[in-house]
Scaffold this active site. Structure first.
Site, PDB file in Angstrom:
ATOM      1  N   CYS A 101      33.405 -62.849   3.590  1.00  0.00           N
ATOM      2  CA  CYS A 101      32.745 -62.343   4.793  1.00  0.00           C
ATOM      3  C   CYS A 101      33.714 -61.576   5.695  1.00  0.00           C
ATOM      4  CB  CYS A 101      32.109 -63.490   5.569  1.00  0.00           C
ATOM      5  SG  CYS A 101      30.863 -64.357   4.603  1.00  0.00           S
ATOM      6  N   CYS A 161      28.160 -60.331   4.002  1.00  0.00           N
ATOM      7  CA  CYS A 161      28.047 -61.198   5.173  1.00  0.00           C
ATOM      8  C   CYS A 161      29.020 -60.763   6.267  1.00  0.00           C
ATOM      9  CB  CYS A 161      28.304 -62.654   4.773  1.00  0.00           C
ATOM     10  SG  CYS A 161      29.676 -62.905   3.628  1.00  0.00           S
TER      11      CYS A 161
END
Ligand code: AVW
Length: 261
Positions: free
Chosen positions: A82, A166
């Site tokens: 992420c 993400c």
């Protein structure tokens, strides 16, 4: 010589190529896992090879669907990085040079599947066969038919990579061409459609510019299309970044995380 005799006899030479390709792919899988220890326990390279080759073995090389690689996607497991994921289109060599040097952002080619298949231009089989061919003349080209083993693989792997996106995500696009966001690119036709809030928060376009011969800026029509195609809950930002600034940044890799644009 012995070598000439081996390579000139048909079936033997394909057998050699088959084994060569299989061991290259399994070898790359193992090398990747050795470098990325956290993933080793969850991925078995022999199983990954079986799932990968099962997608195209015995099939007409123009009839391999994107879904044929679904078992492969189930055979691999990797945690998404992420806030560090980097997508690209028409900037392939530049992006990979950048990620190799800074080791901050990660592209698909820095994940297990992308690393395994990067630069493998041709692989295919034929109807009823259990053999893999890797020769140019035996396998269709990228645009020769839509459902070829290579294109279907990259579409499937790209879809999974984008689905896992993400946090804050970046994409490096090319400011030297008229259409940085090309509708038929994998980034436009596959990846952007898989970006979803709230898992993903924002997309930052890094439009790499070179100076006098640039054809596009952030007001480019195709970038407007990109903005319109995005999940409306995602925030969008576009930055025009000189190539020289990014190159300069890679020569100071300690400073590169987040500081290159
Ligand atoms: P690209 P994408 N013949 O720069 O957005 C042979 O357009 O599609 O970027 N190979 C080809 C051809 C062709 N005509 N067209 C494309 N390719 C192959 C995965 C070739 O290897 C990553 F996550 C070329 O360098 C990126 O975000 C590559 O496809 C995104 O998808 C990329 O073409 C980049 O795909």
């Amino acid at each position: 010589s012995v070598a000439v005799a081996l390579w000139s006899s048909g079936p033997v030479s394909s057998d050699l190529l088959v084994g060569d390709f299989e061991s290259t792919i399994i070898g790359r899988c193992k090398a990747y896992l050795a470098k990325n220890k956290e993933d080793s326990s969850k991925n078995d390279c022999e199983e990954v090879w079986k799932a990968f080759s099962g997608a195209y073995l015995g099939k007409d090389p123009c009839e391999v669907s994107v879904e044929a690689y679904d078992p492969l996607m189930r055979a691999v497991s990797e945690r998404p990085a992420c806030d560090r994921m980097l997508f690209w289109s028409k900037t392939r060599d530049f992006v990979h040079d950048f990620t190799a040097k800074t080791k901050c952002q990660l592209t698909l080619e820095d994940t297990l599947l992308g690393y395994m298949m990067n630069d493998q231009t041709y692989w295919c089989s034929e109807k009823g066969s259990s053999v893999t061919f890797t020769e140019k003349g035996k396998c269709p080209g990228w645009d020769e038919c839509e459902r070829n083993p290579m294109k279907s693989f990259w579409k499937r792997a790209s879809a999974a990579f984008a689905e896992s996106a993400c946090g804050d995500v970046a994409v490096m696009l090319n400011g030297s061409i008229d259409t940085p966001f090309a509708p038929d690119s994998i980034f436009a036709s596959v990846e952007v459609k898989k970006f979803h809030s709230p898992k993903m928060k924002a997309l930052k376009v890094v439009l790499v510019t070179k100076g006098k011969d640039d054809k596009a800026n952030c007001k480019n029509k195709s970038l407007q299309n990109l903005k319109d195609a995005l999940d409306p809950r995602l925030s969008y930002e576009c930055l025009e970044v000189p190539q020289s600034k990014i190159i300069d940044c890679t020569s100071h890799p300690d400073k590169a995380c987040g500081n290159c644009w």
